[in-house]
Design an enzyme around this catalytic site. Sequence first.
Site, PDB file in Angstrom:
ATOM      1  N   HIS A   1       0.835  -1.204   0.000  1.00 30.54           N
ATOM      2  CA  HIS A   1       0.000   0.000   0.000  1.00 30.54           C
ATOM      3  C   HIS A   1       0.868   1.251   0.000  1.00 30.54           C
ATOM      4  CE1 HIS A   1       1.063  -0.596   4.236  1.00 30.54           C
ATOM      5  NE2 HIS A   1       1.063   0.728   4.265  1.00 30.54           N
TER       6      HIS A   1
ATOM      7  N   HIS B   1       5.095   6.550  -1.438  1.00 27.72           N
ATOM      8  CA  HIS B   1       5.842   5.337  -1.763  1.00 27.72           C
ATOM      9  C   HIS B   1       5.069   4.097  -1.342  1.00 27.72           C
ATOM     10  CE1 HIS B   1       6.474   5.924   2.493  1.00 27.72           C
ATOM     11  NE2 HIS B   1       6.651   4.619   2.565  1.00 27.72           N
TER      12      HIS B   1
END
Length: 218
Positions: free
Chosen positions: A69, A153
């Site tokens: 995620h 990220h």
Amino acid sequence: GPLEETSLPLFYGWFLLPSVRERVKCTAMDFLKTLDTLEEFKSHMADFTGKAEKEVDLEQYFDAKTALHCTTKFCDYGKANGAKEYAQNSAVIKSYGSVSELSLTALFITPRTVGARVSLTEEQLQLWPADGEKEAESAVPEAASLPAGSRAHVTLGCAEGVESVQTGVDLLQILALQQPEEAKEMELGSLRYFGEGRWMLDLKEPIRALACFSSFYG
Ligand code: A2P
């Protein structure tokens, strides 16, 4: 009351759909395997091992993450600064549960973490917290002057004893450095060495990953 306090999640973010998760994991593994065999990487091996002659198996070195995620806001069940405000933000409420496409534009590794850089669209930036970069200021003084979304990220893996919050810090640290001109052109893209075991591969073809904006309670 206590009910209110526990109603906020551990964090909000975009969760990669199961089908893309596997693809991203495979690309990450390929990246580590390729890096491991590069003479350029071997010549800086001591960054990882502390010893010049010792070899490192990067696939073993990092503990791979499973539920991939991209965190937007770490709320810590409401204990984090700005958690409540974020949860009440109209863009957050409106987008909750919706699927959008994340663009993974680079892969990076450091002796602590391995991750994928996410380049957010204008629309996705609406879900990015105002203090997203500034929060990392104690670790990366330049963080607050980097564009919003710089920290975005996906954590792919962490070295033993390292917490995943480190991945965003490592990314910001790389972005705060001057990009070295020298790059190694590879099949996947351009690989650059930033010193102290920090490597970033800018992907020729960004990985397009469908992801659902949601939250995690743990
Ligand atoms: P990341 O987004 O880099 O993967 P944990 O499992 O350690 O509790 O963390 C849950 C998620 O929240 C992870 O994805 C982690 O890092 C992120 N995270 C943890 N602490 C913070 C923090 N202080 N600021 C931003 N993100 C955090």
